[in-house]
Scaffold this motif. Structure first.
Motif, PDB file in Angstrom:
ATOM      1  N   GLN A 605      30.977 -33.297 -10.070  1.00 16.16           N
ATOM      2  CA  GLN A 605      29.614 -33.390 -10.556  1.00 16.16           C
ATOM      3  C   GLN A 605      29.343 -34.789 -11.098  1.00 16.16           C
ATOM      4  O   GLN A 605      30.251 -35.498 -11.509  1.00 16.16           O
ATOM      5  CB  GLN A 605      29.362 -32.354 -11.655  1.00 16.16           C
ATOM      6  CG  GLN A 605      29.629 -30.927 -11.215  1.00 16.16           C
ATOM      7  CD  GLN A 605      29.393 -29.927 -12.318  1.00 16.16           C
ATOM      8  OE1 GLN A 605      28.355 -29.307 -12.394  1.00 16.16           O
ATOM      9  NE2 GLN A 605      30.374 -29.756 -13.180  1.00 16.16           N
ATOM     10  N   GLY A 606      28.073 -35.173 -11.087  1.00 17.13           N
ATOM     11  CA  GLY A 606      27.665 -36.441 -11.658  1.00 17.13           C
ATOM     12  C   GLY A 606      27.730 -37.616 -10.709  1.00 17.13           C
ATOM     13  O   GLY A 606      27.592 -38.768 -11.139  1.00 17.13           O
ATOM     14  N   TYR A 607      27.931 -37.373  -9.423  1.00 18.36           N
ATOM     15  CA  TYR A 607      28.022 -38.447  -8.445  1.00 18.36           C
ATOM     16  C   TYR A 607      26.718 -38.539  -7.647  1.00 18.36           C
ATOM     17  O   TYR A 607      26.014 -37.545  -7.447  1.00 18.36           O
ATOM     18  CB  TYR A 607      29.202 -38.218  -7.500  1.00 18.36           C
ATOM     19  CG  TYR A 607      30.529 -38.246  -8.217  1.00 18.36           C
ATOM     20  CD1 TYR A 607      31.169 -39.455  -8.463  1.00 18.36           C
ATOM     21  CD2 TYR A 607      31.109 -37.070  -8.679  1.00 18.36           C
ATOM     22  CE1 TYR A 607      32.381 -39.481  -9.139  1.00 18.36           C
ATOM     23  CE2 TYR A 607      32.310 -37.089  -9.357  1.00 18.36           C
ATOM     24  CZ  TYR A 607      32.943 -38.303  -9.591  1.00 18.36           C
ATOM     25  OH  TYR A 607      34.126 -38.330 -10.270  1.00 18.36           O
ATOM     26  N   THR A 608      26.418 -39.738  -7.183  1.00 22.05           N
ATOM     27  CA  THR A 608      25.191 -39.998  -6.430  1.00 22.05           C
ATOM     28  C   THR A 608      25.548 -40.525  -5.050  1.00 22.05           C
ATOM     29  O   THR A 608      26.358 -41.451  -4.918  1.00 22.05           O
ATOM     30  CB  THR A 608      24.311 -41.023  -7.167  1.00 22.05           C
ATOM     31  OG1 THR A 608      24.015 -40.539  -8.479  1.00 22.05           O
ATOM     32  CG2 THR A 608      23.018 -41.274  -6.408  1.00 22.05           C
ATOM     33  N   LEU A 609      24.930 -39.939  -4.033  1.00 24.36           N
ATOM     34  CA  LEU A 609      25.183 -40.363  -2.663  1.00 24.36           C
ATOM     35  C   LEU A 609      24.390 -41.645  -2.380  1.00 24.36           C
ATOM     36  O   LEU A 609      23.180 -41.704  -2.600  1.00 24.36           O
ATOM     37  CB  LEU A 609      24.777 -39.265  -1.687  1.00 24.36           C
ATOM     38  CG  LEU A 609      25.098 -39.525  -0.212  1.00 24.36           C
ATOM     39  CD1 LEU A 609      26.604 -39.620   0.004  1.00 24.36           C
ATOM     40  CD2 LEU A 609      24.503 -38.422   0.660  1.00 24.36           C
ATOM     41  N   GLN A 610      25.094 -42.672  -1.895  1.00 28.37           N
ATOM     42  CA  GLN A 610      24.461 -43.941  -1.526  1.00 28.37           C
ATOM     43  C   GLN A 610      24.652 -44.204  -0.032  1.00 28.37           C
ATOM     44  O   GLN A 610      25.579 -43.682   0.586  1.00 28.37           O
ATOM     45  CB  GLN A 610      25.078 -45.103  -2.315  1.00 28.37           C
ATOM     46  CG  GLN A 610      24.765 -45.087  -3.801  1.00 28.37           C
ATOM     47  CD  GLN A 610      25.226 -46.368  -4.467  1.00 28.37           C
ATOM     48  OE1 GLN A 610      26.366 -46.786  -4.316  1.00 28.37           O
ATOM     49  NE2 GLN A 610      24.329 -46.993  -5.196  1.00 28.37           N
TER      50      GLN A 610
END
Length: 649
Positions: A605-610
């Motif tokens: 959790q807490g990750y952002t897809l770039q």
């Protein structure tokens, strides 16, 4: 037949069917496939003059014509001796697991050679009436006083054809071609006619004809279906047991034409297996509630059947970082749906809005550590609905970190005043008129009990008559990240309690979830043999979904503790609190191709897809994916494919 929806009556079961006002408003859920050839339904009632008590009935309907269905009973004990060493005592859950069954329950009456309730498994005993296991005779019908009237039997041939013999006295029905047989106490339903009312005079007994927990077996009029039903009892506000005629009425509603009251009381137990073969309790055993464990019994019945899988292929569960990612395939494009929760009633749902897929991905977030989660994965296409029900264990060893919040010596205010008309759990409630305060453990307890530290003696002190209910409040700050956190409560408790955080109920111990709790409500059970002891802390975890109101500066924890019986000589309460947070473990970014694009998903959790549209060494060229790029999974059309990575929190 009209239908009506009863909100909250049976959580997670959906619409209930209103069957008959003349039957005390008996309400049944639809039959739901549990295994190949086995369906499950749940019934409850609205108590009225017809049935003046609440009842919850669970029933499995077994298709005896399904070639994959096999019936099984407790096998003969090693070194078998008729009348003394016929079977070995075992819990119903372990019987199910050892024999690799789909469904199992208690069965015939039984006894130990000591005549007492045994305290361990493996003790030899004997069975009342006829019992046959896969062609081997376990027990024959008895005559005279040793039989105790247990002559009502159901016999099954090698192809599961049932023979109902209500008066199977010696020498008994012929056993030629009989592969399975079980006996109960007395008939309550015959050819569709409710004969339960005559059982009290026909089969005299000091207690069984009173409202009791029940196990009842029945057979449909066409002999196609076997019905295995339990009715819970001895649990005020939830299910209080049934009379014989009421048990027969339930069997009529489920579809039986003949039925036998098998056994009752604390032996009543009904289990099913999950998709890994582990036992799952179906009913709420009164014995488990009062003793903290199952009863070990001498006679069991079970059904083996293949899992009920409808079209979900390669189902997999990947756990880590406070999340669980479920993946599966379907032959045709279909929806992606998961119901999940800490009980088989689920309570939470995830519906993917990506598109109809053949490769399905769902990431469940904010899961409590070290808990079993039940789930139902489902895919609906234009042609059919496919689903699989199972459970997984969100292990605390996989990426969780514990931080103490406060210890067992926390200071609490307390009172014994009746607070039924007071909003005493609210954070703004004043404690100025409460009786006092002190550090835990707070107690009225015999000095011989070694549980410690006994810091605060509660009123009225040793030797006085204790109130039914004590009320406690404490305040605590909460430091650190609150997103995804779970709270673990470790308690010394005698007997039952309800916990509230900032005015919201978060958990109950030894008080059933359906009952309305007041100042005079008694605990429905107790743990640790009825005493708070040093080797028996009572621990529970509150998952993140119930902690949305957790505050950094100050939180109010309120607890009401209830005695199990009026005039109880003791009470103990102490609580230690810890926070569990998912550790920031490196996530694994994965991809599967589906139709016109790629599904990207990850755990944690807490990750952002770039994404990076072209190859470049410029770090600033990476950009967050438009929309909510922190939610797994993400569908990327082929025309939008690029390089992808995860940005940490």
């Amino acid at each position: 037949m009209m239908q009506r929806s009863i909100s909250g009556l049976l959580l997670g079961l959906g619409c209930l069917v209103y069957l008959s006002a003349a039957r005390g408003e008996m309400l049944l859920s639809p039959w739901v496939p549990a295994f190949k050839g086995i369906d499950h339904s749940v019934g409850t009632n609205i108590a009225d003059i017809t049935i003046p008590r609440r009842q919850v009935a669970h029933c499995f309907r077994v298709d005896l014509q399904d070639p994959d269905v096999r019936l099984f009973t407790t096998p003969p004990a090693p070194n078998y001796v008729s009348g003394t060493r016929e079977t070995l005592f075992l819990s119903v859950s372990n019987f199910l697991k050892e024999q690799k069954l789909a469904v199992a329950s208690n069965c015939n009456f039984y006894d130990s050679n000591s005549g007492t309730d045994v305290g361990s498994e493996g003790v030899p005993g004997w069975v009342y009436g006829l019992q046959v296991c896969t062609g081997a005779v376990v027990s024959l019908p008895e005559s005279g006083p040793d039989s105790n009237g247990r002559h009502a039997a159901i016999l099954f041939t090698t192809n599961n054809q049932p023979i109902v013999a209500f008066h199977n006295r010696p020498p008994g029905a012929s056993l030629e071609g009989i592969y399975t047989a079980v006996s109960g106490y007395y008939p309550i339903l015959s050819n569709g006619v409710n004969i339960g009312a005559v059982a009290r005079s026909a089969y005299p007994d000091s207690s069984i004809h009173d409202p009791q927990p029940r196990t009842v077996f029945g057979v449909s009029g066409d002999k196609r279906y076997l019905f295995v039903m339990t009715i819970d009892g001895r649990q005020s506000g939830y299910s209080e047991g049934a009379l014989d005629a009421e048990s027969a009425a339930w069997m009529i509603q489920f579809g039986a034409a003949d039925a036998i009251n098998m056994d009752g009381g604390g032996s009543v137990a009904l289990y099913r297996s999950d998709c890994e073969g582990n036992p799952m309790a179906v009913n709420h055993s009164s014995y488990v509630g009062s003793r903290g464990r199952e009863r070990y019994i001498g006679s069991h019945f079970g059904v083996a059947a293949p899992p009920y899988h409808r079209g979900l292929l390669d189902l997999d569960v990947d756990i880590g970082g406070g999340t669980a990612t479920l993946t599966w395939r379907t032959a045709a494009p279909a929806s992606t749906e998961v119901d999940y929760g800490l009980t088989s009633a689920y309570g939470s749902s995830h519906r993917s809005e990506i598109r109809l897929m053949t490769r399905h991905v769902v990431t469940l977030r904010d899961l409590a550590p070290d808990r079993f989660y039940y789930f139902r994965a489902r895919s609906v296409s234009t042609r059919e609905t496919n689903e699989v029900a199972c459970r997984f264990h969100n292990s605390s060893s996989a990426g969780w970190q514990a931080t103490p919040v406060f210890g067992m010596t926390q200071v609490w205010t307390y009172t014994t005043n009746n607070l039924d008309a007071v909003d005493w759990t609210a954070p703004t409630h004043s404690e100025d008129d409460w009786l006092g305060s002190g550090s835990g453990l707070l107690y009225v307890e015999d000095a011989a009990n070694p549980v410690s530290p006994k810091s605060t003696l509660l009123p009225p002190g040793i030797g006085g008559r204790l109130p039914v209910t004590y009320y406690f409040r404490t305040r605590f700050p909460f430091e650190g990240e609150r997103s995804g956190v779970s709270l673990v409560f470790s308690n010394f408790l005698d007997d039952g309690a309800v916990f509230y955080l900032n005015g919201r109920e978060i958990h109950r111990l030894h008080l059933t979830s359906s009952m309305v709790v007041s100042n005079q409500t008694l605990a429905t059970s107790y743990g640790c043999g009825g005493d708070a002891t040093p080797d028996c802390p009572q621990v529970f975890t509150v998952e993140p979904g119930l902690l949305e109101g957790l505050l950094a500066a100050e939180n109010v924890l309120a607890v009401e503790v209830h005695n199990y019986s009026r005039g109880s000589p003791d009470i103990v309460f102490g609580c230690a609190l810890s926070a569990l947070r998912p550790q920031a473990l490196p996530p694994l970014l994965r991809a599967v191709v589906d139709g016109a694009g790629v599904v990207l998903y990850w755990n944690g959790q807490g990750y952002t897809l770039q994404r990076l549209k072209t190859i470049a060494n410029n770090p600033e060229a990476w950009e967050d994916l438009p929309g909510n790029a922190t939610i797994s999974p993400q569908f990327i059309p082929f025309e939008d494919t690029a390089f992808f990575r995860l940005r940490g929190p």
